[in-house]
Scaffold this motif. Structure first.
Motif, PDB file in Angstrom:
ATOM      1  N   GLN A  42      45.168  78.985  43.769  1.00 24.33           N
ATOM      2  CA  GLN A  42      46.607  79.148  44.182  1.00 24.33           C
ATOM      3  C   GLN A  42      46.594  79.692  45.306  1.00 24.33           C
ATOM      4  O   GLN A  42      47.649  79.918  46.422  1.00 24.33           O
ATOM      5  CB  GLN A  42      46.644  79.543  42.546  1.00 24.33           C
ATOM      6  CG  GLN A  42      49.054  80.193  42.514  1.00 24.33           C
ATOM      7  CD  GLN A  42      49.016  80.565  41.814  1.00 24.33           C
ATOM      8  OE1 GLN A  42      47.984  81.934  41.050  1.00 24.33           O
ATOM      9  NE2 GLN A  42      50.352  80.249  41.803  1.00 24.33           N
ATOM     10  N   ASN A  43      45.791  80.438  45.758  1.00 17.32           N
ATOM     11  CA  ASN A  43      46.050  81.456  46.679  1.00 17.32           C
ATOM     12  C   ASN A  43      45.911  80.574  48.133  1.00 17.32           C
ATOM     13  O   ASN A  43      46.047  80.835  49.173  1.00 17.32           O
ATOM     14  CB  ASN A  43      44.527  82.622  46.162  1.00 17.32           C
ATOM     15  CG  ASN A  43      45.022  83.663  47.570  1.00 17.32           C
ATOM     16  OD1 ASN A  43      46.197  84.298  48.041  1.00 17.32           O
ATOM     17  ND2 ASN A  43      44.207  83.778  48.477  1.00 17.32           N
ATOM     18  N   CYS A  50      41.178  82.133  54.120  1.00 19.32           N
ATOM     19  CA  CYS A  50      40.817  81.966  52.104  1.00 19.32           C
ATOM     20  C   CYS A  50      40.080  81.214  52.618  1.00 19.32           C
ATOM     21  O   CYS A  50      38.773  80.060  51.514  1.00 19.32           O
ATOM     22  CB  CYS A  50      41.343  82.364  50.915  1.00 19.32           C
ATOM     23  SG  CYS A  50      41.602  84.084  50.987  1.00 19.32           S
ATOM     24  N   GLU A  51      41.092  79.647  52.540  1.00 25.84           N
ATOM     25  CA  GLU A  51      40.059  78.204  53.241  1.00 25.84           C
ATOM     26  C   GLU A  51      39.338  78.547  53.836  1.00 25.84           C
ATOM     27  O   GLU A  51      38.033  77.156  53.210  1.00 25.84           O
ATOM     28  CB  GLU A  51      41.811  76.965  52.873  1.00 25.84           C
ATOM     29  CG  GLU A  51      41.274  76.100  53.257  1.00 25.84           C
ATOM     30  CD  GLU A  51      42.482  74.881  53.887  1.00 25.84           C
ATOM     31  OE1 GLU A  51      42.279  74.031  53.858  1.00 25.84           O
ATOM     32  OE2 GLU A  51      43.707  75.849  53.893  1.00 25.84           O
ATOM     33  N   LYS A  52      39.304  78.267  55.165  1.00 25.92           N
ATOM     34  CA  LYS A  52      38.243  78.456  56.008  1.00 25.92           C
ATOM     35  C   LYS A  52      37.169  79.006  55.124  1.00 25.92           C
ATOM     36  O   LYS A  52      36.230  78.567  55.898  1.00 25.92           O
ATOM     37  CB  LYS A  52      38.432  78.843  57.631  1.00 25.92           C
ATOM     38  CG  LYS A  52      39.706  78.375  57.595  1.00 25.92           C
ATOM     39  CD  LYS A  52      39.599  77.213  58.240  1.00 25.92           C
ATOM     40  CE  LYS A  52      40.458  76.193  59.584  1.00 25.92           C
ATOM     41  NZ  LYS A  52      40.294  75.305  59.738  1.00 25.92           N
ATOM     42  N   GLY A  53      37.126  80.205  55.043  1.00 25.91           N
ATOM     43  CA  GLY A  53      36.114  81.217  54.344  1.00 25.91           C
ATOM     44  C   GLY A  53      35.501  80.512  53.337  1.00 25.91           C
ATOM     45  O   GLY A  53      34.149  80.141  53.303  1.00 25.91           O
ATOM     46  N   TYR A  54      36.384  79.614  51.883  1.00 24.54           N
ATOM     47  CA  TYR A  54      35.890  78.849  50.872  1.00 24.54           C
ATOM     48  C   TYR A  54      34.797  77.640  51.867  1.00 24.54           C
ATOM     49  O   TYR A  54      33.942  77.175  51.324  1.00 24.54           O
ATOM     50  CB  TYR A  54      36.584  78.710  49.730  1.00 24.54           C
ATOM     51  CG  TYR A  54      36.666  77.353  49.096  1.00 24.54           C
ATOM     52  CD1 TYR A  54      35.662  77.707  48.191  1.00 24.54           C
ATOM     53  CD2 TYR A  54      36.187  75.901  49.273  1.00 24.54           C
ATOM     54  CE1 TYR A  54      35.189  77.368  47.270  1.00 24.54           C
ATOM     55  CE2 TYR A  54      35.781  75.520  48.868  1.00 24.54           C
ATOM     56  CZ  TYR A  54      35.039  75.609  47.332  1.00 24.54           C
ATOM     57  OH  TYR A  54      35.053  74.613  46.232  1.00 24.54           O
ATOM     58  N   GLU A  55      35.218  76.661  52.825  1.00 19.07           N
ATOM     59  CA  GLU A  55      34.482  75.447  53.253  1.00 19.07           C
ATOM     60  C   GLU A  55      33.029  76.421  53.670  1.00 19.07           C
ATOM     61  O   GLU A  55      32.478  74.822  54.081  1.00 19.07           O
ATOM     62  CB  GLU A  55      35.598  74.970  53.840  1.00 19.07           C
ATOM     63  CG  GLU A  55      36.846  74.397  53.436  1.00 19.07           C
ATOM     64  CD  GLU A  55      36.493  73.298  52.379  1.00 19.07           C
ATOM     65  OE1 GLU A  55      35.650  73.019  52.624  1.00 19.07           O
ATOM     66  OE2 GLU A  55      37.126  73.522  51.748  1.00 19.07           O
ATOM     67  N   LEU A  56      33.236  77.206  54.458  1.00 19.47           N
ATOM     68  CA  LEU A  56      31.822  77.888  55.404  1.00 19.47           C
ATOM     69  C   LEU A  56      30.894  77.572  54.842  1.00 19.47           C
ATOM     70  O   LEU A  56      29.828  77.918  54.748  1.00 19.47           O
ATOM     71  CB  LEU A  56      32.423  78.905  56.137  1.00 19.47           C
ATOM     72  CG  LEU A  56      31.683  79.829  56.885  1.00 19.47           C
ATOM     73  CD1 LEU A  56      30.703  78.758  58.012  1.00 19.47           C
ATOM     74  CD2 LEU A  56      31.954  80.548  57.675  1.00 19.47           C
ATOM     75  N   GLU A  57      31.669  78.701  53.318  1.00 18.61           N
ATOM     76  CA  GLU A  57      30.590  79.281  52.234  1.00 18.61           C
ATOM     77  C   GLU A  57      29.865  78.300  51.858  1.00 18.61           C
ATOM     78  O   GLU A  57      28.623  77.940  51.169  1.00 18.61           O
ATOM     79  CB  GLU A  57      31.173  80.081  51.291  1.00 18.61           C
ATOM     80  CG  GLU A  57      31.368  81.522  52.178  1.00 18.61           C
ATOM     81  CD  GLU A  57      30.488  82.193  52.940  1.00 18.61           C
ATOM     82  OE1 GLU A  57      28.085  82.143  51.703  1.00 18.61           O
ATOM     83  OE2 GLU A  57      30.283  82.865  53.114  1.00 18.61           O
ATOM     84  N   LYS A  58      30.990  76.914  51.195  1.00 17.19           N
ATOM     85  CA  LYS A  58      30.260  76.024  50.696  1.00 17.19           C
ATOM     86  C   LYS A  58      29.627  74.973  51.630  1.00 17.19           C
ATOM     87  O   LYS A  58      28.273  74.375  51.097  1.00 17.19           O
ATOM     88  CB  LYS A  58      31.357  74.995  50.223  1.00 17.19           C
ATOM     89  CG  LYS A  58      31.006  73.620  49.473  1.00 17.19           C
ATOM     90  CD  LYS A  58      32.962  73.320  49.084  1.00 17.19           C
ATOM     91  CE  LYS A  58      32.430  71.762  49.657  1.00 17.19           C
ATOM     92  NZ  LYS A  58      33.922  71.163  48.584  1.00 17.19           N
ATOM     93  N   CYS A  59      29.044  74.456  52.924  1.00 15.94           N
ATOM     94  CA  CYS A  59      29.124  73.682  53.264  1.00 15.94           C
ATOM     95  C   CYS A  59      27.697  74.935  53.987  1.00 15.94           C
ATOM     96  O   CYS A  59      26.426  74.319  53.880  1.00 15.94           O
ATOM     97  CB  CYS A  59      29.396  74.114  54.854  1.00 15.94           C
ATOM     98  SG  CYS A  59      29.116  73.112  56.168  1.00 15.94           S
ATOM     99  N   ILE A  60      27.453  76.218  53.547  1.00 20.07           N
ATOM    100  CA  ILE A  60      26.640  77.151  53.985  1.00 20.07           C
ATOM    101  C   ILE A  60      25.331  76.518  52.552  1.00 20.07           C
ATOM    102  O   ILE A  60      24.117  76.370  52.444  1.00 20.07           O
ATOM    103  CB  ILE A  60      26.690  78.540  54.349  1.00 20.07           C
ATOM    104  CG1 ILE A  60      27.300  78.470  55.445  1.00 20.07           C
ATOM    105  CG2 ILE A  60      24.826  78.908  54.386  1.00 20.07           C
ATOM    106  CD1 ILE A  60      27.482  80.154  55.784  1.00 20.07           C
TER     107      ILE A  60
END
Length: 88
Positions: A42-43, A50-60
């Protein structure tokens, strides 16, 4: 015609980024509850960092899983590491 979702502009800064990144880590590691995941999604729909941080961590994480080779560690190395940790 522009949909309602496209009209919503995402925030460009996050006022509680450290808490969000902790939540991202839980989600990426598979340790977040369903409630935490729903809260973050939701956030994330409203917050670009937050979207970019999530995508980066997932990719790493995905890259590390694909690129790292799993090998057995010698018992002597494990013992040495444990000894050094206990000395701290």
């Amino acid at each position: 015609m522009v949909s309602e979702v496209e009209k919503i502009q995402k925030k460009t800064s996050c006022e509680h980024q450290s808490e969000c990144m902790k939540l991202v880590q839980l989600i990426v590691d598979g340790q977040a509850s369903e409630e935490q995941i729903a809260q973050f999604k939701q956030n994330m729909d409203k917050c670009l960092p937050c979207e970019k941080g999530y995508e980066l961590e997932k990719c790493i994480k995905e890259t590390m899983q694909l690129r790292l080779e799993k090998k057995c560690v010698p018992t002597s190395l494990i013992d040495c590491i444990k000894k050094k940790i206990s000395a701290l």
